[in-house]
Enzyme design. Sequence first.
Site, PDB file in Angstrom:
ATOM      1  N   LYS A 285       0.831  -1.219   0.000  1.00  0.00           N
ATOM      2  CA  LYS A 285       0.000   0.000   0.000  1.00  0.00           C
ATOM      3  C   LYS A 285       0.865   1.269   0.000  1.00  0.00           C
ATOM      4  CE  LYS A 285      -2.476   2.723   3.431  1.00  0.00           C
ATOM      5  NZ  LYS A 285      -1.384   3.366   4.178  1.00  0.00           N
ATOM      6  N   ASN A 286       1.847   1.321   0.890  1.00  0.00           N
ATOM      7  CA  ASN A 286       2.577   2.578   1.028  1.00  0.00           C
ATOM      8  C   ASN A 286       3.548   2.847  -0.125  1.00  0.00           C
ATOM      9  OD1 ASN A 286       1.091   3.252   3.236  1.00  0.00           O
ATOM     10  ND2 ASN A 286       2.632   2.653   4.749  1.00  0.00           N
TER      11      ASN A 286
ATOM     12  N   CYS B  86      -5.103   8.567   8.516  1.00  0.00           N
ATOM     13  CA  CYS B  86      -5.382   8.091   9.874  1.00  0.00           C
ATOM     14  C   CYS B  86      -4.988   9.154  10.903  1.00  0.00           C
ATOM     15  CB  CYS B  86      -4.576   6.829  10.152  1.00  0.00           C
ATOM     16  SG  CYS B  86      -5.146   5.396   9.237  1.00  0.00           S
TER      17      CYS B  86
ATOM     18  N   PRO C 250       2.637  16.654  10.875  1.00  0.00           N
ATOM     19  CA  PRO C 250       2.995  17.843  10.093  1.00  0.00           C
ATOM     20  C   PRO C 250       3.650  17.475   8.765  1.00  0.00           C
ATOM     21  CG  PRO C 250       4.534  17.540  11.921  1.00  0.00           C
ATOM     22  CD  PRO C 250       3.479  16.473  12.067  1.00  0.00           C
ATOM     23  N   ILE C 251       3.688  18.449   7.825  1.00  0.00           N
ATOM     24  CA  ILE C 251       4.400  18.215   6.559  1.00  0.00           C
ATOM     25  C   ILE C 251       5.478  19.289   6.346  1.00  0.00           C
ATOM     26  CG2 ILE C 251       2.563  16.895   5.399  1.00  0.00           C
ATOM     27  CD1 ILE C 251       1.878  19.508   3.851  1.00  0.00           C
ATOM     28  N   ASP C 252       5.988  19.810   7.472  1.00  0.00           N
ATOM     29  CA  ASP C 252       6.979  20.882   7.364  1.00  0.00           C
ATOM     30  C   ASP C 252       8.239  20.449   6.612  1.00  0.00           C
ATOM     31  OD1 ASP C 252       7.077  19.298   9.869  1.00  0.00           O
ATOM     32  OD2 ASP C 252       8.963  20.363  10.166  1.00  0.00           O
TER      33      ASP C 252
ATOM     34  N   ILE D  94       7.578   7.024  16.889  1.00  0.00           N
ATOM     35  CA  ILE D  94       7.221   7.728  15.646  1.00  0.00           C
ATOM     36  C   ILE D  94       5.925   8.522  15.856  1.00  0.00           C
ATOM     37  CG2 ILE D  94       6.808   7.491  13.143  1.00  0.00           C
ATOM     38  CD1 ILE D  94       9.548   6.351  13.956  1.00  0.00           C
TER      39      ILE D  94
ATOM     40  N   ARG E  17      -8.969   0.313   3.648  1.00  0.00           N
ATOM     41  CA  ARG E  17      -8.005   1.217   3.009  1.00  0.00           C
ATOM     42  C   ARG E  17      -6.654   0.541   2.810  1.00  0.00           C
ATOM     43  NH1 ARG E  17      -6.555   5.760   6.172  1.00  0.00           N
ATOM     44  NH2 ARG E  17      -4.939   5.698   4.613  1.00  0.00           N
TER      45      ARG E  17
HETATM   46  N1  EPU Z   1       7.095  14.348  10.483  1.00  0.00           N
HETATM   47  C1  EPU Z   1       7.347  15.681  10.744  1.00  0.00           C
HETATM   48  N2  EPU Z   1       7.363  16.549   9.695  1.00  0.00           N
HETATM   49  C2  EPU Z   1       7.159  16.149   8.404  1.00  0.00           C
HETATM   50  C3  EPU Z   1       6.912  14.784   8.144  1.00  0.00           C
HETATM   51  C4  EPU Z   1       6.881  13.901   9.206  1.00  0.00           C
HETATM   52  O1  EPU Z   1       7.523  16.072  11.891  1.00  0.00           O
HETATM   53  O2  EPU Z   1       7.211  16.988   7.511  1.00  0.00           O
HETATM   54  C5  EPU Z   1       7.077  13.381  11.593  1.00  0.00           C
HETATM   55  C6  EPU Z   1       5.727  12.687  11.745  1.00  0.00           C
HETATM   56  O3  EPU Z   1       4.845  13.434  12.521  1.00  0.00           O
HETATM   57  C7  EPU Z   1       6.127  11.362  12.378  1.00  0.00           C
HETATM   58  C8  EPU Z   1       7.498  11.082  11.758  1.00  0.00           C
HETATM   59  O4  EPU Z   1       7.971  12.322  11.263  1.00  0.00           O
HETATM   60  O5  EPU Z   1       6.289  11.538  13.760  1.00  0.00           O
HETATM   61  C9  EPU Z   1       7.494  10.087  10.628  1.00  0.00           C
HETATM   62  O6  EPU Z   1       6.512  10.444   9.669  1.00  0.00           O
HETATM   63  P1  EPU Z   1       6.628  10.063   8.127  1.00  0.00           P
HETATM   64  O7  EPU Z   1       6.675  11.299   7.341  1.00  0.00           O
HETATM   65  O8  EPU Z   1       7.729   9.062   7.948  1.00  0.00           O
HETATM   66  O9  EPU Z   1       5.229   9.369   7.902  1.00  0.00           O
HETATM   67  P2  EPU Z   1       4.340   9.443   6.621  1.00  0.00           P
HETATM   68  O10 EPU Z   1       5.208   9.479   5.419  1.00  0.00           O
HETATM   69  O11 EPU Z   1       3.317  10.493   6.756  1.00  0.00           O
HETATM   70  C10 EPU Z   1       4.281   6.895   6.209  1.00  0.00           C
HETATM   71  C11 EPU Z   1       3.208   5.866   6.076  1.00  0.00           C
HETATM   72  C12 EPU Z   1       2.605   5.579   7.439  1.00  0.00           C
HETATM   73  C13 EPU Z   1       3.708   5.152   8.401  1.00  0.00           C
HETATM   74  C14 EPU Z   1       4.819   6.207   8.443  1.00  0.00           C
HETATM   75  C15 EPU Z   1       5.997   5.806   9.297  1.00  0.00           C
HETATM   76  C16 EPU Z   1       2.335   6.329   3.896  1.00  0.00           C
HETATM   77  C17 EPU Z   1       1.229   6.827   3.078  1.00  0.00           C
HETATM   78  N3  EPU Z   1       2.170   6.355   5.202  1.00  0.00           N
HETATM   79  O12 EPU Z   1       3.624   8.062   6.687  1.00  0.00           O
HETATM   80  O13 EPU Z   1       1.721   4.500   7.243  1.00  0.00           O
HETATM   81  O14 EPU Z   1       3.167   4.979   9.686  1.00  0.00           O
HETATM   82  O15 EPU Z   1       5.284   6.459   7.109  1.00  0.00           O
HETATM   83  O16 EPU Z   1       6.575   4.649   8.810  1.00  0.00           O
HETATM   84  O17 EPU Z   1       3.343   5.881   3.373  1.00  0.00           O
HETATM   85  C18 EPU Z   1      -0.083   3.110   7.738  1.00  0.00           C
HETATM   86  O18 EPU Z   1       0.236   2.442   6.731  1.00  0.00           O
HETATM   87  O19 EPU Z   1      -0.931   2.720   8.574  1.00  0.00           O
HETATM   88  C19 EPU Z   1       0.561   4.394   7.961  1.00  0.00           C
HETATM   89  C20 EPU Z   1       0.099   5.299   8.801  1.00  0.00           C
END
Ligand code: EPU
Length: 428
Positions: A22-23, A116, A122-124, A326, A396
């Site tokens: 999925k991811n 979820c 955040p996406i900073d 995380i 999902r």
């Molecule tokens: N973070 C920040 N700033 C950012 C981006 C992330 O502070 O700009 C923090 C997040 O808040 C979190 C950590 O960094 O504490 C890691 O977040 P990451 O960006 O790696 O997560 P993501 O890309 O949003 C993906 C998966 C998640 C999975 C995480 C961690 C997708 C679509 N989602 O999310 O999958 O938990 O990586 O491995 O790829 C799931 O499949 O159930 C799921 C939530």
Amino acid sequence: MHKLLVEGGRPLRGQVRVSGAKNSAVALLPAAILAETPVTIEGLPNISDVGILSDLLEEIGGTVRKDGRTVHIDPSEMVDMPLPNGKVKKLRASYYFMGAMLGRFNKAVIGLPGGCHLGPRPIDQHIKGFEALGAKVTNEQGAIYLRARELRGARIYLDVVSVGATINIMLAAVRAKGKTVIENAAKEPEIIDVATLLTSMGAKIKGAGTDVIRIEGVETLKGCLHTIIPDRIEAGTYTIMAAAQGEEMIIDNVIPQHLESLLAKLREMGVTIEENDEQLYIKPGKELHSVDIKTLVYPGFPTDLQQPFTSLLTQTQGTGVVTDTIYQARFKHVDELRRMNASIKVEGGSAIVTGPTKLQGAKVKATDLRAGAALVIAGLMAEGITEITGVDHIERGYENITNKLIELGAKVWYEEMSDEEIEQFQNS
Ligand code: EPU
């Protein structure tokens, strides 16, 4: 609206085949925007997130043709259409439209992503990367506006190791002028999968899967054929199920190296695991003992398996401490497991699970995707019937979960919810 019912206590045996990741899927589909000619992706999972992203590709002018698990995307007629609302809000991964559209059109307008609720997400770091590449980024009424005269390669150090930011910056950088270096990049297998697709499209990427990724921008990218990797989180979920309720199970279509942290913990508990090329053979020991887990970035224990693993810990001897570094608030499943008689308390960023306690079937709610998986596992182990609402979260991320479970000998089925149940669900 429907609910999922699980009659517990039946042993699981046989073989289950894992679907495409999925991811990865949710990044590979937007990545196709960057090509000028058709991209074919094989082995996509049949889950709702894939459907939504395919619709979004069509909204911006792409042609998407599905042929079983293979999707053909023709991006040649795509345009830089703004996507501030609607389907982008339904899932987190719509943020990959930012990097991909910025890379192709130097411009994107994308609504803030959903997904979820796991605490703050955040996406900073994505934005830091886009700005470093030369984009002006503003947040206007819940949508992110990205504009660049041209994208220029840059050296970007991620302050937080982020899967999403690493992929998004790669997507934007592959067509930027010059060299981009992403430092402190995430190393998840899904990042390598996306880099493999982009490389087949003609991108120049070195180091994906390490914490320094180097990208030499190219002017154009072409279509290609790509086969997705298996879903390590789905594989891990069935592996945990096998440890929890299996007699003997084979998990097929797995890359065992992607699951080393989980397999190490299960072996520590007393589970017998044999690894073959693309399969895992799982046989739980007579008595499993509790272990502690701490989620970390890859190759550490994945946060996405923390919730399913917590359900298993309710049945093991002793006390296990689950710490999520995380997402510190990813513990919504705990209240639901408690309804089923689990002994768990949450302190700070940890859940302390004492086992074993006999679980009892109950009415519970899947608050997010992996919480849903945790409840299914608990339901399989419990006495009586567990009724799970919030099933769309589970759908999902898990292709055909009921059929896969039925094949393994479980008794699971869907029922329509009554009006009263729907009202209760919506108010809870
Ligand atoms: N973070 C920040 N700033 C950012 C981006 C992330 O502070 O700009 C923090 C997040 O808040 C979190 C950590 O960094 O504490 C890691 O977040 P990451 O960006 O790696 O997560 P993501 O890309 O949003 C993906 C998966 C998640 C999975 C995480 C961690 C997708 C679509 N989602 O999310 O999958 O938990 O990586 O491995 O790829 C799931 O499949 O159930 C799921 C939530």
